[in-house]
Enzyme design. Structure first.
Site, PDB file in Angstrom:
ATOM      1  CD  GLU A 114       8.369  36.883  35.068  1.00  0.00           C
ATOM      2  OE1 GLU A 114       9.101  36.269  34.283  1.00  0.00           O
ATOM      3  OE2 GLU A 114       8.252  38.112  35.084  1.00  0.00           O
ATOM      4  CB  CYS A 149       5.760  28.204  30.209  1.00  0.00           C
ATOM      5  SG  CYS A 149       7.415  28.020  30.900  1.00  0.00           S
ATOM      6  CB  CYS A 152      16.282  28.989  39.726  1.00  0.00           C
ATOM      7  SG  CYS A 152      16.926  27.337  39.357  1.00  0.00           S
ATOM      8  CB  CYS A 176      22.121  27.741  34.228  1.00  0.00           C
ATOM      9  SG  CYS A 176      21.594  26.132  34.836  1.00  0.00           S
ATOM     10  CB  CYS A 190      19.346  30.761  33.165  1.00  0.00           C
ATOM     11  SG  CYS A 190      17.654  30.812  33.786  1.00  0.00           S
ATOM     12  N   GLY A 193      12.649  28.253  38.262  1.00  0.00           N
ATOM     13  CA  GLY A 193      12.903  27.210  39.245  1.00  0.00           C
ATOM     14  C   GLY A 193      13.313  25.873  38.660  1.00  0.00           C
ATOM     15  CD  GLU A 194      15.906  21.280  38.340  1.00  0.00           C
ATOM     16  OE1 GLU A 194      16.317  21.767  37.285  1.00  0.00           O
ATOM     17  OE2 GLU A 194      15.242  20.217  38.373  1.00  0.00           O
ATOM     18  CB  SER A 224      12.280  21.285  31.747  1.00  0.00           C
ATOM     19  OG  SER A 224      13.608  21.544  31.345  1.00  0.00           O
ATOM     20  CB  SER A 261      18.418  21.739  30.724  1.00  0.00           C
ATOM     21  OG  SER A 261      17.060  22.138  30.755  1.00  0.00           O
ATOM     22  CG  LEU A 262      23.044  17.641  26.621  1.00  0.00           C
ATOM     23  CD1 LEU A 262      23.526  16.675  27.690  1.00  0.00           C
ATOM     24  CD2 LEU A 262      22.877  16.924  25.267  1.00  0.00           C
ATOM     25  CG  ASN A 263      21.480  23.682  28.300  1.00  0.00           C
ATOM     26  OD1 ASN A 263      20.781  23.580  27.295  1.00  0.00           O
ATOM     27  ND2 ASN A 263      21.005  24.069  29.464  1.00  0.00           N
ATOM     28  CG  ASN A 270      15.349  33.117  24.109  1.00  0.00           C
ATOM     29  OD1 ASN A 270      15.283  33.321  22.904  1.00  0.00           O
ATOM     30  ND2 ASN A 270      14.726  32.108  24.685  1.00  0.00           N
ATOM     31  CB  CYS A 325      13.743  29.465  27.135  1.00  0.00           C
ATOM     32  SG  CYS A 325      12.594  28.387  26.356  1.00  0.00           S
TER      33      CYS A 325
END
Ligand code: SAH
Ligand code: SF4
Length: 356
Positions: free
Chosen positions: A89, A102, A109, A113, A116, A160-161, A192, A215-217, A291, A333
């Protein structure tokens, strides 16, 4: 097997053309592919006829648009098919004054997480440099976007990472940033990462590289381990240290992204801990209220909570709230999972659309 030409740099094209061709031919083809956006090399009349004929056998290898979904906020989500039939995507977010594409860097991935949707897919494979660049080229061509009008931004924040596919991400980045290639400014391209510590240093060492977002989160080691199990391998403490020694360019800041999860990491205490963690780093913070999606066990905090969190961080650091884009078509996201229908969101999620 003919080579896919998109994704090749000048040295790769020299190999394809063979030693009989003078070096400038490869540069002509390179400019044709990326700068001029030529899609049929037989029309590149600056090349001799025999060479054009020889290149006919090579596929460009551009991803193919299978379908797309339009959000009522003008975001468009593309489902693209790769040469082996796998799908990814890519999202275009038009805004006042800028357009952001994006892009994905992997099929699925491997980083697990908990908030996600892409994580639920697992990992199928890395994208090639050509498949990464190809997403940008396809969207640019379809929407008539130009790299030189200072509107176009590219973020590697899709599926993906990126730092687990670093050689291909760096190669794609070189083509995106090279003035002879696509020619985007490094200020307008962002990678990112969930925090693959050894790769952060390697990324920082690359001569031609985009900006970096982390990405701290979470605000503590334990909380981050729960939300992002990769923290067991790459500790939060060490991640912050990697950021401290990261070689920022004079104009550059790190971006920290923080997904707010209701009652989990969104308290005022969390906000104060974030400030403390990031003290002395040249950075800004982007807050993203969760989201939602099927199979995600968290809730989105209300606007007042998000604002209260932002107010605390903003006393010490630039801190912004990212508006959700394309929520109604699963393009926001953490929502990318190759959804082939634009499912209407059910209440209470539908109410979120009013945020746009
Ligand atoms: N894998 C990379 C880049 C893709 S994810 C990374 O994790 O950084 C891009 C951003 O979306 C990350 O900052 C991630 O924390 C955020 N994200 C993931 N799931 C989300 C969700 N459900 N709601 C809001 N943001 C989410
Ligand atoms: Fe992968 Fe990023 Fe999603 Fe984590 S947030 S599972 S690293 S895409």
């Amino acid at each position: 097997m003919p080579h896919a030409l998109i994704g090749m740099e000048v040295a790769d094209l020299e190999q394809v053309l063979g030693p009989a061709e003078p070096g400038y031919r490869a540069r002509q083809v390179y400019r044709g592919l990326y700068k001029q956006g030529v899609r049929d090399l037989t029309t590149l009349t600056s090349l001799p006829r025999e060479l054009r004929t020889a290149l006919r056998g090579h596929d460009l290898g551009l991803p193919e648009v299978v379908s797309y979904f339009d959000s009522r906020d003008t975001t468009r989500r593309y489902l693209l098919k790769l040469q082996d039939g796998k799908t990814i995507e890519t999202v275009l977010m038009p805004e006042e004054g800028r357009d952001t594409i994006c892009i994905s860097t992997q099929v699925g991935c491997p980083v697990d997480c908990k908030f996600c949707l892409t994580a639920l897919l697992g990992i199928e494979r890395n994208l090639t440099a050509g498949e990464i660049v190809g997403q940008v080229l396809v969207v640019m061509a379809r929407h008539g976007l130009r790299p030189d009008d200072s509107r176009l931004n590219v973020v590697m924040m899709g599926m993906g990472e990126p730092l687990l596919n670093l050689p291909n991400v760096l190669k794609a980045s070189r083509i995106l940033l090279d003035p002879q290639g696509i020619g985007l400014s490094a200020r307008r391209v962002t990678v990112s990462t969930s925090g693959i510590i050894p790769r952060i240093a390697e990324f920082g060492g690359a001569a031609m590289r985009p900006k970096l977002a982390i990405s701290l989160n979470a605000s503590t080691e334990e909380q981050r381990r729960q939300l992002m199990p990769i923290t067991r391998k790459y500790h939060l403490r060490d991640l912050i240290e990697a950021c401290r020694v990261y070689p920022l360019r004079t104009w550059e800041k790190l971006t920290f992204e923080y997904v707010l999860l209701k009652g989990v990491n969104d308290s005022c205490t969390d906000a104060r801990r974030v400030v403390k963690l990031l003290a002395n780093l040249r950075c800004k913070v982007n807050l993203i209220a969760l989201n939602p999606g099927p199979g995600i066990a968290f809730e989105r905090p209300d606007d007042a909570r998000v604002a209260a969190f932002q107010a605390i961080v903003r006393r010490s650091l630039p801190c912004f709230v990212r508006k959700p884009r394309g929520l109604d078509i699963y393009a926001a996201c953490g929502q990318l999972k190759r959804t082939t229908e634009a499912h209407p969101l059910v209440a209470p999620h539908a109410a979120l659309l009013n945020l746009n």
